[in-house]
Design a protein around this motif. Structure first.
Motif, short mmCIF file in Angstrom:
data_model
loop_
_atom_site.label_atom_id
_atom_site.label_comp_id
_atom_site.label_asym_id
_atom_site.label_seq_id
_atom_site.Cartn_x
_atom_site.Cartn_y
_atom_site.Cartn_z
N GLN A 1 10.30 3.20 -11.68
CA GLN A 1 10.05 1.77 -11.55
C GLN A 1 9.62 1.41 -10.13
OE1 GLN A 1 9.95 -0.96 -13.53
NE2 GLN A 1 10.14 0.32 -15.35
N SER A 2 10.30 1.95 -9.15
CA SER A 2 9.97 1.66 -7.75
C SER A 2 8.59 2.20 -7.40
CB SER A 2 11.03 2.25 -6.83
OG SER A 2 12.29 1.68 -7.08
N ALA A 3 8.29 3.42 -7.85
CA ALA A 3 6.97 4.00 -7.59
C ALA A 3 5.86 3.18 -8.24
CB ALA A 3 6.93 5.43 -8.10
N GLY A 4 6.18 2.55 -9.35
CA GLY A 4 5.19 1.76 -10.08
C GLY A 4 4.80 0.46 -9.42
N ARG A 5 5.45 0.12 -8.30
CA ARG A 5 5.08 -1.13 -7.60
C ARG A 5 3.76 -0.98 -6.84
NH1 ARG A 5 6.66 -3.64 -10.78
NH2 ARG A 5 7.36 -1.74 -11.78
N VAL A 6 3.30 0.26 -6.59
CA VAL A 6 2.19 0.46 -5.65
C VAL A 6 0.82 0.22 -6.30
CG1 VAL A 6 1.08 2.09 -4.07
CG2 VAL A 6 3.58 2.08 -4.31
N ILE A 7 0.54 0.90 -7.39
CA ILE A 7 -0.79 0.79 -8.01
C ILE A 7 -0.68 -0.11 -9.23
CG2 ILE A 7 -2.72 2.05 -9.04
CD1 ILE A 7 -2.30 2.73 -6.13
N ILE B 1 0.82 -1.22 0.00
CA ILE B 1 0.00 0.00 0.00
C ILE B 1 0.85 1.27 0.00
CG2 ILE B 1 -1.90 -1.19 1.17
CD1 ILE B 1 -1.14 0.47 3.69
N GLY B 2 2.17 1.12 -0.03
CA GLY B 2 2.98 2.33 -0.05
C GLY B 2 4.43 2.07 -0.42
N ALA B 3 5.01 3.05 -1.13
CA ALA B 3 6.44 3.03 -1.44
C ALA B 3 7.04 4.35 -0.99
CB ALA B 3 6.67 2.83 -2.93
#
Length: 779
Positions: free
Chosen positions: A722-728, A677-679
């Motif tokens: 890429q890392s931010a894209g793990r959340v949604i 639910i969060g990065a």
């Protein structure tokens, strides 16, 4: 009605029908040196001939049957027309003693030349024709000619026999193509609804294949890039626009997703042959990979059984994945890797790593010698920039040569001598490094290349059949490194630089590819269309310039299909994460993390630019935390990675993982719904300042005036994206992305923010909790 054409090259036809005996891929006897020098030697011999010699002559022949046409095509090395007499010249390089070479040396050589002779004869109404095999001895530059004269009747009997034997295979392929195309025509998109942007992406892919262009796609997570590129490509295949699709990936997880996509389509009625290529070392049945009949029972008699294995798996399977290839290789006692390579000729879709197409050392050269109608789908294309630089570069280390010299002491005077010469050159280069510890130059050092070529010859002589007991990994590994280096040196041009750098007690010598676009383009020009796609192809102009794009190609930037209300982008620009400030701001970083995870129970990942930074924060945070902490290690086995991700299973809450930007947990993982639910992203991901990055910066500063951007900013920001894209990951997902660094709100970063990052919220230590509460209470 236009009949289907079953196309095959002269070389493939001859090798496929006539091959027999053992698989023997040992490198002794000069095979790798021949591969290295072959093209040069061909050109050298061809250029030495007079005006009667026509080089690289394309020959085509079609044999029509009731159902289809077999189209055979190839290129004769040379055709000599002299006073009405015609000779087909086939050039081969060898390190064998020319006195040992006769018509029985390699029957496939003569068979290939006879095919060219037959095609040329019937096209020019000849009743007789000569065939010449030209053998060039690479060690002493001697040449031996073997000449034969054939009547058209003799050649016809020989060629008809080949076609007759191939007919059953062509018929099998023809029936399959009909079945495949019928299924493609009938199949509909496999999902009930289209996601936002999905139709536009599919239309763009089809248009690029139809028009023979390259397409660059920036497609945010959730659009469904895999199905949206595969589906229109299959429809183009049905229309006859492309005969083979390569789905290229950088990571195993992406290959798995593409394979699952084809299985989904199969469940809806699709008939398609897909091949998943696995590296030789992974799929080999033996503990040590040795492809000789003495060392491997699967190599002994391999070619006597391989065609039966191909027929068996082709008639009974559609998904040629690793387990199926291993199953049929065991059944027929053939090499699984060689079986997979042969199956590539019989597959509609090949799913593989980038290197099988682009790497000059391991690429599938059987497919990319000439122009084709193939389609390349390049997944996670942002990875190809650095991967291609790596493919087209080569490096050597002084210590490897010195160690080998000590290891073989007293075993070979000649090999010791050439190793001493190479070491002497390295010592001179070391002095040039001076106080800086390195130097950069445009020189290629031809004297070093000369000794390296001697090294190859001496190693092959040393490791002859009489010296197999001395074969060790060190000498073999260095042998192949030098082969790679010499291949790269042949490609060296203005897009390269050379640098020499002291590395503690060693010396590194590297031919460094600065701009891979030209070399990538050489392959891209040989296919019909290439689609580059990624969720983080930002800025798209950067990737187009480095991946071989041109003004005629297409670029598409799609909007995110997800509701912006389901995510919150938070930016804390009151903290410096620069290296010099990290120790001073540790407590602030810990405070941001603690506030974020305490406002909503769930699973979070914190990403750091390095393991050192990660460990610094982890040690402080664990003293204050009561939750479950995970920490990525610099080296993790596959089972450890799986165990790490298993902690994020549905229903598991309260996991806080500390990971690195650009690592295995920052892209390619799919933690949907409440699994993440969060990065929290610490820093802007800029690569560590180093000699290579500075060389790239200087080059692109001269070329575009964007040195810092090309070397540091864009590659670093891609890791953040890429890392931010793990959340949604789905429409149901909800979560926050907290970016911590004072640089994020600078103009050069804001202008490359993706559309879905707007609006964002600027936060600080005092108001972060308020904004988090507001976000989570809105659901």
């Amino acid at each position: 009605m236009v009949k289907e054409k079953i196309k095959i090259s002269v070389r493939d036809l001859v090798e496929f029908i006539l091959r027999c005996g053992d698989l023997n891929n040992e490198f002794f006897g000069g095979s790798n040196l021949r591969a290295l020098e072959g093209t040069k030697i061909h050109k050298k011999i061809q250029s030495s001939k007079d005006e009667n010699y026509k080089k690289e002559v394309t020959l085509k022949y079609e044999r029509e049957f009731d159902e289809f046409i077999i189209a055979v095509e190839g290129r004769a090395d040379g055709i000599i027309v002299d006073n009405g007499n015609v000779t087909i010249d086939e050039i081969k390089t060898t390190s064998a003693n020319l006195g040992e070479i006769d018509g029985y040396y390699n029957p496939l050589h003569l068979a290939q030349a006879k095919c060219y002779a037959y095609i040329y004869s019937i096209q020019n109404d000849l009743t007789t024709i000569d065939v010449q095999l030209t053998y060039y001895q690479i060690d002493n530059d001697e040449i031996k000619y073997l000449r034969y004269t054939y009547s058209i009747d003799e050649l016809k009997t020989f060629f008809d026999d080949l076609i007759k034997k191939y007919y059953n295979w062509a018929s099998m392929l023809y029936n399959w193509i009909k079945e495949r195309n019928s299924s493609i025509e009938k199949i509909d998109f496999p999902y009930k609804d289209f996601r936002k942007g999905q139709k536009k992406l599919m239309a763009s892919v089809y248009k690029s294949i139809e028009s023979g262009k390259k397409l660059f796609v920036q497609a945010p997570t959730g659009i469904g890039k895999t199905i949206s590129t595969i589906f229109p490509s299959l429809k183009a295949m049905k229309k006859g626009l492309t005969s083979k699709i390569f789905y290229l990936t950088a990571k195993t997880i992406a290959r798995t997703v593409s394979e699952e996509t084809f299985n989904t389509l199969r469940s809806k009625g699709l008939k398609v042959k897909t091949l998943v290529l696995t590296a030789k070392e992974k799929i080999c049945f033996n503990e040590k990979t040795e492809c000789t009949p003495e060392a491997c029972m699967f190599a002994k008699g391999h070619y006597d059984r391989i065609n039966d294995a191909i027929m068996d798996i082709f008639l009974n399977e559609d998904n040629f994945n690793r387990s199926k290839i291993e199953e049929y290789a065991q059944k027929h006692m053939v090499c699984p890797f060689e079986l997979s390579l042969d199956l590539s000729l019989w597959s509609d879709v090949i799913i593989c790593d980038y290197n099988y197409v682009f790497d000059p050392n391991v690429g599938l050269k059987r497919f990319f010698q000439d122009k084709t109608d193939f389609t390349l789908l390049v997944d996670e294309a942002h990875n190809l920039v650095d991967r291609s630089r790596e493919m087209f570069s080569a490096e050597l280390f002084k210590k490897d040569f010195l160690s080998l010299k000590k290891e073989i002491k007293g075993e070979s005077i000649k090999l010791e001598k050439v190793l001493s010469k190479i070491n002497s050159i390295f010592l001179k280069l070391k002095k040039r490094c001076g106080e800086k510890g390195y130097f950069v130059t445009d020189e290629i050092f031809s004297d070093l290349n000369g000794y390296l070529r001697q090294f190859i010859g001496e190693v092959e002589s040393f490791l002859s059949n009489e010296r197999k007991s001395f074969v060790k990994d060190a000498i073999i590994d260095l042998y192949f490194e030098v082969i790679r280096y010499l291949k790269v040196s042949d490609m060296y041009d203005e897009l390269y630089t050379t640098y020499v750098e002291k590395k503690s007690d060693d010396l590194k010598f590297k031919l460094f590819c600065l701009d891979p676009s030209k070399l990538l383009s050489e392959t891209l020009r040989k296919v019909r269309s290439t689609v580059f796609f990624s969720a983080t192809l930002i800025p798209i102009t950067y990737y187009m310039s480095l991946l071989g794009g041109s003004r005629e190609d297409y670029g598409v930037c799609l909007d995110s299909p997800f509701e912006t209300k389901n995510r919150m982008i938070l930016i804390a620009d009151d903290v410096s994460t620069k290296y010099k400030d990290r120790e001073k701001t540790l407590e602030e970083i810990v405070g941001y993390i603690h506030t974020t995870v305490s406002k909503e129970n769930g699973n979070y990942i914190v990403y750091f630019p390095s393991y050192e930074y990660l460990n610094m924060v982890y040690e402080i945070y664990k003293e204050k935390s009561t939750g479950y902490l995970l920490k990525q290690k610099s080296t993790m086995k596959e089972n450890e990675k799986d165990d790490f991700l298993r902690m994020f299973e549905d229903g598991q809450n309260g996991v806080l993982a500390f990971c690195v930007l650009g690592g295995v947990f920052s892209e390619g993982i799919d933690l949907t719904k409440d699994r993440l639910i969060g990065a929290i992203i610490i820093g802007v991901g800029i690569p560590q300042i180093c000699l290579e990055r500075d060389i790239i910066r200087d080059y692109f500063e001269r070329k575009y005036g964007l040195g810092y951007e090309f070397a540091y900013l864009y590659p670093g920001f891609n890791k953040v994206l890429q890392s931010a894209g793990r959340v949604i990951r789905t429409e149901e997902d909800k979560g926050i992305i907290l970016l911590i660094d004072e640089r994020f709100l600078q103009k050069n970063y804001i202008r490359i923010f993706p559309k879905e990052w707007f609006p964002y919220t600027k936060v600080n230590q005092s108001n972060l909790g308020f904004h988090l509460d507001s976000f989570w209470r809105s659901f």
